[in-house]
Design a protein around this motif. Structure first.
Motif, short mmCIF file in Angstrom:
data_model
loop_
_atom_site.label_atom_id
_atom_site.label_comp_id
_atom_site.label_asym_id
_atom_site.label_seq_id
_atom_site.Cartn_x
_atom_site.Cartn_y
_atom_site.Cartn_z
N ALA A 93 21.11 -42.37 -2.62
CA ALA A 93 22.05 -44.21 -2.44
C ALA A 93 20.77 -44.68 -2.77
CB ALA A 93 22.02 -44.29 -0.64
N TRP A 94 22.16 -45.70 -3.69
CA TRP A 94 21.01 -46.69 -4.18
C TRP A 94 19.93 -46.84 -5.43
CZ3 TRP A 94 24.78 -50.18 -4.17
CH2 TRP A 94 25.66 -50.11 -2.71
N ALA A 95 20.00 -44.95 -5.94
CA ALA A 95 19.31 -44.32 -7.19
C ALA A 95 19.72 -44.82 -8.58
CB ALA A 95 18.17 -43.13 -6.05
N GLY A 96 20.69 -45.38 -9.10
CA GLY A 96 21.02 -45.37 -9.59
C GLY A 96 22.83 -46.14 -9.47
N ALA A 97 23.40 -45.26 -10.85
CA ALA A 97 25.18 -45.14 -10.41
C ALA A 97 25.86 -44.59 -11.37
CB ALA A 97 24.75 -46.89 -11.51
N LEU A 98 26.71 -44.04 -11.07
CA LEU A 98 27.53 -42.90 -11.51
C LEU A 98 28.73 -43.06 -11.96
CD1 LEU A 98 28.38 -39.65 -10.23
CD2 LEU A 98 29.60 -40.96 -8.53
N VAL A 99 28.43 -42.57 -13.01
CA VAL A 99 29.08 -42.25 -14.07
C VAL A 99 30.64 -41.38 -13.65
CG1 VAL A 99 29.61 -41.69 -16.40
CG2 VAL A 99 27.62 -42.17 -16.21
N SER A 100 31.57 -42.66 -12.96
CA SER A 100 32.58 -41.92 -12.70
C SER A 100 33.88 -41.89 -13.77
CB SER A 100 33.05 -43.09 -11.88
OG SER A 100 33.80 -44.11 -12.51
N ALA A 101 33.75 -42.24 -14.72
CA ALA A 101 34.92 -42.35 -16.16
C ALA A 101 34.62 -42.38 -17.79
CB ALA A 101 36.49 -42.83 -15.90
N VAL A 102 34.68 -41.19 -18.26
CA VAL A 102 34.44 -41.84 -20.18
C VAL A 102 35.60 -41.80 -20.84
CG1 VAL A 102 32.54 -40.86 -21.83
CG2 VAL A 102 31.82 -40.64 -18.98
N THR A 103 36.18 -42.84 -20.91
CA THR A 103 36.55 -42.75 -22.44
C THR A 103 36.59 -41.66 -23.64
OG1 THR A 103 37.08 -45.19 -21.46
CG2 THR A 103 37.49 -44.55 -23.43
N PRO A 104 38.08 -41.17 -23.98
CA PRO A 104 37.74 -40.27 -24.67
C PRO A 104 37.42 -40.67 -26.44
CG PRO A 104 38.92 -39.36 -23.64
CD PRO A 104 38.61 -40.74 -22.84
N ARG A 105 36.56 -40.42 -27.01
CA ARG A 105 35.91 -41.14 -28.41
C ARG A 105 35.49 -42.26 -28.24
NH1 ARG A 105 40.74 -38.28 -28.83
NH2 ARG A 105 41.99 -40.48 -28.12
N SER A 106 34.72 -42.73 -26.91
CA SER A 106 33.95 -43.79 -26.83
C SER A 106 32.09 -43.75 -27.15
CB SER A 106 33.98 -44.47 -25.41
OG SER A 106 33.63 -43.15 -24.14
N PRO A 107 31.88 -44.88 -27.10
CA PRO A 107 30.31 -44.38 -27.76
C PRO A 107 30.37 -43.79 -26.75
CG PRO A 107 31.17 -47.03 -28.25
CD PRO A 107 32.19 -45.94 -27.57
N ALA A 108 30.31 -44.03 -25.09
CA ALA A 108 29.80 -43.32 -24.26
C ALA A 108 30.12 -41.87 -24.53
CB ALA A 108 30.08 -43.78 -23.38
N ASP A 109 31.46 -41.43 -24.94
CA ASP A 109 32.13 -40.10 -25.22
C ASP A 109 30.99 -39.95 -26.28
OD1 ASP A 109 33.14 -37.69 -24.08
OD2 ASP A 109 35.03 -38.05 -26.24
N GLU A 110 30.53 -40.10 -27.46
CA GLU A 110 30.31 -40.02 -28.62
C GLU A 110 28.97 -39.74 -28.07
OE1 GLU A 110 31.02 -42.20 -31.59
OE2 GLU A 110 33.13 -41.82 -31.09
N ALA A 111 27.50 -40.21 -27.00
CA ALA A 111 26.38 -40.28 -26.52
C ALA A 111 26.61 -38.74 -25.67
CB ALA A 111 25.99 -41.24 -26.80
N GLY A 112 27.27 -38.31 -24.82
CA GLY A 112 27.57 -36.74 -24.81
C GLY A 112 27.16 -36.97 -23.02
N LEU A 113 28.02 -38.47 -22.63
CA LEU A 113 27.75 -38.83 -21.40
C LEU A 113 28.73 -38.07 -20.50
CD1 LEU A 113 26.92 -42.84 -20.78
CD2 LEU A 113 25.57 -40.79 -19.77
N ARG A 114 28.71 -37.54 -19.16
CA ARG A 114 29.86 -36.96 -18.51
C ARG A 114 29.53 -37.64 -17.01
NH1 ARG A 114 27.20 -30.71 -18.70
NH2 ARG A 114 26.92 -31.11 -21.64
N VAL A 115 31.10 -37.15 -16.20
CA VAL A 115 31.09 -37.71 -15.40
C VAL A 115 30.35 -37.01 -14.59
CG1 VAL A 115 33.18 -37.84 -13.60
CG2 VAL A 115 34.00 -38.77 -15.91
#
Length: 477
Positions: free
Chosen positions: A407-429
């Protein structure tokens, strides 16, 4: 000499002694005690509890003795399979190839007949992006299909068949996935690798598995073999009822498959039929997902939004939300799933437990979820001036525990928009952001603060935890 004959001789030998036990000293009472023990041993052997092994070291059931109570071991599943297999369908889709490659891609999946007039349930990912959908029944009939509605967050899609010679299709019965127990036998039927109507059996390995896919994570885990092509097919109980929709496998493991509980699908289907997608209902409460001695408890209402459906129904702080439409809830996530899957405008029966009072029911008419509440209460954007296509949730104890995270050891990725900078960088839910530009963060607010300190136009370096590994990901602004 048999033990029974030995017992008879012992009793005959002891009888004269017991008559004059008082005159024989301490030997008489001792022999009487041994006779009682020996008689009890033979009574125990025939009372259905078992018989003693060598020197009484173990128990064995006598031949013909019934086994465990309320347990009937399955002998053959053939009658069950014959009764339900007609309702399992093969789905073939044609869609454009990814990454701009020329030509079309052909894929297969599974599904099952929901209604006799042509509604079919499958996985959302089976029909996503398809230009053409064909559904083939076990009797060889084939129909074209169109998507009535689908939802990627639950991986459920509803199709409608069209064509001549439909008649009454073999619709399957739906069961109650809430009544499943770990150890219950189940059967999965589908089309793995295009092999029509392959059958696998196993048991329920676990319930309410959270895989980090999203806030609707509520998977049934089974060891029934589920392979590519099984997606969208039904998971049956021993009554021949559909209790889940097979949806995912862990490629690194064997005998680990997952299915969407059919009760979640039941809540979602009216929404898909009417709206074509998940239109999320809103109740308007803030709850505490408290636990007592580690046990799950019904969510406690902390606050009620003024003018919300909950406010109109008379729900107030201190109430516990025990059930929705008669189905018991034991956590905030369960409440979120059951309410959010109901369409705006639909009515829901809430069972409340008020301090010092008995349970009572209220009826609420849900409304559309306000955008502000959705972004602030459920997910938080990483930046207020630039949308990186990344949504985060705080790793509260209730969110972290099912995921096996701290708990409280970071932030959970709950959504990644397709073709967004986060998606292109390879981040995953399911990734957990632990650092931003080499600065440790413990929650979503810390990520936003770190981003605001970054230089405009500069890349963002995130350190993320994915499974048991840590890696750096650079996002271009």
């Amino acid at each position: 000499m048999s033990s029974r004959l030995l017992s008879v001789l012992l009793v005959l030998a002891v009888t004269p002694l017991t008559a004059g036990a008082e005159e024989e000293g301490p030997v008489g009472p001792w022999l009487q005690a041994r006779v009682r023990e020996h008689a009890a041993w033979f009574t125990y052997q025939g009372n259905g509890e078992g018989r003693a092994g060598a020197m009484g070291l173990w128990r064995e059931r006598p031949a013909g003795e019934p086994g465990l109570p309320n347990f009937v071991p399955p002998t053959s599943l053939a009658p069950l399979i014959r009764a339900v297999e007609a309702g399992v369908v093969n789905i073939t889709t044609v869609s454009p190839r990814e990454s701009g490659l020329a030509g079309m891609k052909r894929s297969t999946g599974s599904g099952f007949v929901l209604t006799a007039d042509g509604l079919v349930v499958t996985n959302s990912h089976v029909v996503s992006g398809a230009n053409k959908i064909a559904v083939r029944l076990s009797d060889g009939r084939e129909f074209s299909a169109e998507v009535v509605g689908r939802d990627a967050s639950t991986d459920v899609a509803l199709l409608r068949l069209s064509g001549s010679d439909m008649g009454d299709l073999p619709a399957l019965f739906l069961g109650d996935s809430d009544r499943l127990e770990v150890g219950d036998w189940v059967v999965a039927i589908g089309n793995p690798f295009g092999l029509d109507h392959s059958v696998a059996h196993g048991m329920i390995s676990a319930k309410e598995r959270v895989l980090g896919v999203g806030q609707f994570d509520d998977f049934i885990q089974t060891d029934a073999l589920i392979n590519p092509g099984n997606s969208g097919g039904p998971l049956f109980n021993m009554k021949g009822e559909v209790v889940g929709v097979n949806t995912a496998i862990i490629s690194q493991g064997q005998g680990i498959g997952f299915a969407v509980p059919i009760n979640l699908v039941k809540d979602l289907l009216p929404n898909l039929r009417e709206n074509g997608k998940l239109e999320r209902g809103w109740l308007g409460v803030v709850v505490n997902d408290d636990r007592e001695s580690g046990e799950r408890r019904a969510p406690l209402v902390k606050d009620v939004f003024r003018g919300s459906p909950a406010h109109a129904a008379g729900i107030r702080s201190g109430d516990r939300l025990v059930a929705v439409n008669g189905r018991t809830i034991g956590s905030y996530l369960q409440l979120l799933r059951k309410v959010a899957l109901l369409a705006p405008g639909s009515e829901a029966r809430l069972t409340l437990l008020r301090p010092g009072a008995k349970q009572e029911e209220v009826t609420v008419r849900l409304v559309e979820r306000p955008a502000q509440e959705a972004t602030e209460g459920l997910v938080q954007r990483t930046s207020s001036d630039e949308d990186l296509g990344l949504a985060l949730r705080d790793l509260t104890p209730d969110v972290a525990a099912p995921l096996g995270q701290e708990a409280w050891a970071g932030a959970l990725v709950s959504a990644v928009t397709p073709r967004s900078p986060a998606d292109e960088a390879g981040l995953r839910v399911g990734d957990v952001v632990t650092e931003v530009n080499r600065k440790r963060v413990k929650d979503a607010a810390g990520v936003r603060a770190a981003l605001s300190r970054g230089s405009s136009g500069a890349s963002i370096l995130l350190r993320v935890k994915r499974g048991d590994s840590l890696q750096y990901v650079a996002i271009a602004r």
